[in-house]
Design an enzyme around this catalytic site. Structure first.
Site: not given
Ligand SMILES: NC(=O)c1ccc[n+]([C@@H]2O[C@H](COP(=O)([O-])OP(=O)(O)OC[C@H]3O[C@@H](n4cnc5c(N)ncnc54)[C@H](OP(=O)(O)O)[C@@H]3O)[C@@H](O)[C@H]2O)c1
Length: 319
Positions: A109-111, A138, A142, A181
């Protein structure tokens, strides 16, 4: 090259980003997608991840699994945000390398960029200054992932790439106010206040910081792009290249939701980084640009929220 028969493992397929990637790849006709929930395969467990990779032998890995959260969650759970994210990505990247995975997409992420870096943020600004303290745990995890990907490219010529999206929103977002968020938190707050007869809505900070937002379907689109193109650099920003003040975002969401009450700003709460805008020229030069404008994306997300209120997840951080 990746083809429709390639065995593609989407880590984190139930999350906001992973589920969008799954939808996109299924729509595009990829037939050999594999997944495991965190209950079936805890990605923090190195032994379990190694043996699962040895058994499955995926061709491609997309890492959308992470411990994700807003300012409050990051402040309260530094250990989980540092340790879980390091473990997840270390295990995935190392297992992919050891089993000869051709293509790996690491999502961060951008952070990762310094708090006071020049704007818009260029990929070259990485590690040029101190991080925003509220999400340093975090961010450090990353940054380590970005460097692992780079090290494998340099030393082993791997086609691994890091994509750093800006703030995301869309279907399957986290609407749990303790860990969400800013954008989904606002949708929920304005919606609930409207339901309560247009009660006042209290929001964190001054409203003056500027933020950039991207619909998650555009991230799925850029992942699809990265799977099908040779990526020249190890690291790419992914965003719209446009930002908005938190105050104007609040007014936009208030209008879309149809809330008519007062907005109160709790200035005792932290604002976070004053501005976070991505320089997206590297990705544009590679040939990819976003599609979904903010207002259109928020309207669609609010509709999704209303249709899925029974499925809104409660997120527990300490597990
Ligand atoms: N949300 C944002 O605004 C944002 C912005 C920029 C980048 N991102 C990046 O996108 C990626 C995903 O983010 P998201 O927003 O989709 O997050 P999310 O909705 O919280 O989903 C995260 C997923 O990670 C899995 N997970 C977490 N801990 C785990 C573990 N110990 N073992 C296996 N699986 C695990 C979870 O699986 P289960 O469902 O099976 O538990 C969940 O489905 C991240 O790398 C984040 O940095 C997100």
């Amino acid at each position: 090259m990746v083809n429709k028969e390639s065995k593609i493992y989407i880590a984190g397929h139930r999350g906001m980003v992973g589920s969008a990637i799954r939808r996109k790849l299924e729509q595009e006709g990829y037939r050999n997608l594999i997944f495991r929930t965190s209950g079936e395969l805890d990605l923090r467990d190195q032994g379990a991840v190694r043996s699962w990779f040895a058994e499955q032998q995926p061709d491609v890995v997309i890492d959308a699994a992470a411990r994700v959260g807003g300012i409050m969650a990051n402040n309260e759970y530094p250990w989980q945000f540092l340790y879980d994210n390091l473990q997840i990505q270390n295990n995935l990247i190392a297992a992919a390398h050891e089993t000869g995975v051709d293509k790996f997409i690491f999502l961060g992420s951008s952070c990762i960029y310094p708090k006071h870096a020049d704007q818009p943020l260029k990929e070259d600004y990485l590690l040029t200054g101190p991080l925003e303290p509220t999400n340093q745990w975090y961010a450090i995890a990353k940054i380590t992932g970005v460097k692992m990907v780079k090290a494998l490219r340099l030393q082993y010529d791997r086609h691994y790439v890091s994509l750093m999206p800006t703030n995301l929103y869309g279907p399957n977002d986290n609407f749990d106010l303790k860990t969400s968020h800013v954008l989904p938190a606002m949708i929920r707050k304005f919606h609930e206040a409207k339901e309560k007869g247009h009660a006042a809505v209290q929001l964190w900070g001054t409203g003056s910081p500027r933020r950039e937002f991207l619909h998650v379907n555009d991230v799925a689109d850029v992942v699809f792009f990265a799977l099908n193109h040779e990526m020249k650099y190890d690291l790419y920003n992914v965003g719209t290249g446009k930002d908005i003040t938190i105050k104007n975002l609040a007014l936009l969401i208030q209008n879309i939701v149809g809330h008519k009450g007062e907005i109160k700003w709790d200035t005792s709460k932290p604002d976070g980084t004053p501005r976070k805008l991505m320089d997206v020229s590297r990705m544009q030069e590679a040939g990819w640009r976003y599609h979904i404008e903010l207002e259109e994306g928020i309207r669609a997300t609010y509709q999704w929220f209303q249709e899925h209120q029974d499925q809104i997840k409660e997120v527990k951080v300490e597990e």
